[in-house]
Motif scaffolding. Structure first.
Motif, mmCIF file in Angstrom:
data_model
loop_
_atom_site.group_PDB
_atom_site.id
_atom_site.type_symbol
_atom_site.label_atom_id
_atom_site.label_comp_id
_atom_site.label_asym_id
_atom_site.label_seq_id
_atom_site.Cartn_x
_atom_site.Cartn_y
_atom_site.Cartn_z
ATOM 1 N N MET A 107 21.096 -14.298 1.718
ATOM 2 C CA MET A 107 19.928 -14.212 2.601
ATOM 3 C C MET A 107 18.666 -14.500 1.786
ATOM 4 O O MET A 107 18.522 -14.056 0.663
ATOM 5 C CB MET A 107 19.830 -12.798 3.197
ATOM 6 N N ALA A 108 17.757 -15.257 2.363
ATOM 7 C CA ALA A 108 16.514 -15.575 1.673
ATOM 8 C C ALA A 108 15.598 -14.362 1.663
ATOM 9 O O ALA A 108 15.624 -13.537 2.572
ATOM 10 C CB ALA A 108 15.841 -16.749 2.366
ATOM 11 N N GLY A 109 14.781 -14.268 0.610
ATOM 12 C CA GLY A 109 13.833 -13.171 0.530
ATOM 13 C C GLY A 109 12.619 -13.417 1.396
ATOM 14 O O GLY A 109 12.465 -14.492 2.008
ATOM 15 N N VAL A 110 11.748 -12.425 1.458
ATOM 16 C CA VAL A 110 10.538 -12.529 2.274
ATOM 17 C C VAL A 110 9.331 -12.154 1.432
ATOM 18 O O VAL A 110 9.447 -11.474 0.405
ATOM 19 C CB VAL A 110 10.622 -11.611 3.516
ATOM 20 N N SER A 111 8.175 -12.599 1.868
ATOM 21 C CA SER A 111 6.936 -12.292 1.164
ATOM 22 C C SER A 111 6.461 -10.884 1.508
ATOM 23 O O SER A 111 6.967 -10.245 2.442
ATOM 24 C CB SER A 111 5.859 -13.301 1.553
ATOM 25 N N VAL A 112 5.460 -10.424 0.769
ATOM 26 C CA VAL A 112 4.862 -9.118 1.047
ATOM 27 C C VAL A 112 4.298 -9.096 2.464
ATOM 28 O O VAL A 112 4.486 -8.128 3.212
ATOM 29 C CB VAL A 112 3.761 -8.802 0.015
ATOM 30 N N LYS A 113 3.617 -10.177 2.858
ATOM 31 C CA LYS A 113 3.028 -10.242 4.194
ATOM 32 C C LYS A 113 4.106 -10.175 5.265
ATOM 33 O O LYS A 113 3.978 -9.439 6.259
ATOM 34 C CB LYS A 113 2.224 -11.526 4.349
ATOM 35 N N GLN A 114 5.198 -10.915 5.073
ATOM 36 C CA GLN A 114 6.279 -10.901 6.063
ATOM 37 C C GLN A 114 6.939 -9.523 6.139
ATOM 38 O O GLN A 114 7.272 -9.048 7.229
ATOM 39 C CB GLN A 114 7.316 -11.965 5.697
ATOM 40 N N ALA A 115 7.109 -8.879 4.978
ATOM 41 C CA ALA A 115 7.704 -7.541 4.973
ATOM 42 C C ALA A 115 6.801 -6.545 5.684
ATOM 43 O O ALA A 115 7.268 -5.686 6.440
ATOM 44 C CB ALA A 115 7.963 -7.087 3.537
ATOM 45 N N GLU A 142 4.678 -7.165 8.077
ATOM 46 C CA GLU A 142 4.754 -7.418 9.523
ATOM 47 C C GLU A 142 6.057 -6.872 10.100
ATOM 48 O O GLU A 142 6.077 -6.305 11.200
ATOM 49 C CB GLU A 142 4.643 -8.917 9.786
ATOM 50 N N SER A 143 7.155 -7.025 9.355
ATOM 51 C CA SER A 143 8.454 -6.540 9.828
ATOM 52 C C SER A 143 8.489 -5.025 9.938
ATOM 53 O O SER A 143 9.078 -4.469 10.872
ATOM 54 C CB SER A 143 9.554 -7.025 8.880
ATOM 55 N N LEU A 144 7.836 -4.350 8.978
ATOM 56 C CA LEU A 144 7.853 -2.886 8.951
ATOM 57 C C LEU A 144 6.710 -2.251 9.730
ATOM 58 O O LEU A 144 6.716 -1.043 9.953
ATOM 59 C CB LEU A 144 7.800 -2.396 7.494
ATOM 60 N N GLY A 145 5.722 -3.077 10.099
ATOM 61 C CA GLY A 145 4.569 -2.536 10.816
ATOM 62 C C GLY A 145 3.660 -1.721 9.932
ATOM 63 O O GLY A 145 3.077 -0.717 10.379
ATOM 64 N N VAL A 146 3.506 -2.158 8.670
ATOM 65 C CA VAL A 146 2.641 -1.447 7.733
ATOM 66 C C VAL A 146 1.698 -2.441 7.071
ATOM 67 O O VAL A 146 1.790 -3.655 7.287
ATOM 68 C CB VAL A 146 3.477 -0.725 6.639
ATOM 69 N N GLN A 147 0.782 -1.926 6.262
ATOM 70 C CA GLN A 147 -0.136 -2.776 5.536
ATOM 71 C C GLN A 147 0.528 -3.320 4.260
ATOM 72 O O GLN A 147 1.434 -2.691 3.711
ATOM 73 C CB GLN A 147 -1.392 -1.986 5.141
ATOM 74 N N PRO A 148 0.070 -4.487 3.764
ATOM 75 C CA PRO A 148 0.646 -5.052 2.538
ATOM 76 C C PRO A 148 0.607 -4.085 1.355
ATOM 77 O O PRO A 148 1.539 -4.066 0.543
ATOM 78 C CB PRO A 148 -0.218 -6.294 2.284
#
Length: 231
Positions: free
Chosen positions: A1-9, A11-17
């Motif tokens: 599975m490909a990794g994700v950026s801080v921004k994408q993470a 957004e996925s978790l609903g938290v701030q970077p």
């Protein structure tokens, strides 16, 4: 599975970077192997685990120490948790009445320190000789464990308990590479008295409940609920 950026993470978790960066520092989220110091590319597997944890009902209270966590596991397995004094054992046994499976999973999260690696197909059976099988490995090794959880076993992976400090030694010996989505999970346990006869079924259930696979997670939680209902 490909990794994700801080921004994408985030957004996925609903938290701030900045929260994501804190989760990386605290090893709640793990980076893709080889990306440390280059770019913050977060492992999709660790993101899935964090997302599952956030989706679970929020629990209150501090996590049990490893000693108490393993005592609870032993009591749920029908043992006597003899390393507790009678007053401690009485309080813990009475408190279990008020908990559900998700509570136990939350409170017992310090039972071991989890390390994930990638191993070659040749190394997998060699590593398996050094662990006390749990989760999917326990299901694969024992028809009785498989029946207890209604699961079928697979091959090509290892999930098991080892003494504290042993994970790195095993990794060095068999050329394991750190990988959050790897096929080897080594759970370092500082308190091993409850593991003298193998991993108790409630411990297997807790480790299955940590899985990102819905069927395994559900099987682990269901088993724990049944044990709690049995008293």
């Amino acid at each position: 599975m490909a990794g994700v950026s801080v921004k994408q993470a985030a957004e996925s978790l609903g938290v701030q970077p900045q929260t994501v960066r804190k989760m990386i520092r605290e090893r709640v989220l793990e980076l893709e192997p080889g990306m440390e110091g280059v770019a913050l590319i977060i492992s999709s597997a660790s993101l899935a685990r964090a997302r599952a944890a956030r989706a679970a009902p929020r629990r209150r209270g501090r996590a049990w120490s490893a000693r108490v966590a393993w005592a609870a596991i032993d009591l749920l397995a029908g043992g006597r948790a003899t390393w507790l004094n009678p007053a401690e054992r009485h309080r813990l046994r009475n408190s279990l009445v008020y908990f559900g499976a998700a509570d136990i999973a939350w409170l017992a999260r310090n039972r071991a320190s989890v390390h994930r690696y990638r191993a070659t197909s040749e190394a997998v059976p060699l590593v398996a000789e050094h662990v006390i099988a749990t989760a999917g490995s326990a299901v694969a090794r024992s028809p009785e464990v498989a029946a207890a959880f209604g699961l079928t076993g697979g091959t090509g992976f290892v999930d098991g308990y080892v003494p504290a400090g042993a994970a790195q030694q095993i990794a060095d010996a068999y050329g394991l590479a750190e990988d959050p989505a790897g096929n080897v999970v080594l759970r370092e346990a500082e308190f091993t008295e409850a593991l003298l006869n193998g991993a108790p079924l409630p411990a297997v259930a807790l480790d299955l409940a940590d899985s990102t696979a819905t069927r395994e997670r559900s099987a682990g939680l269901r088993y724990l609920e049944e044990r709690l209902a049995d008293g």
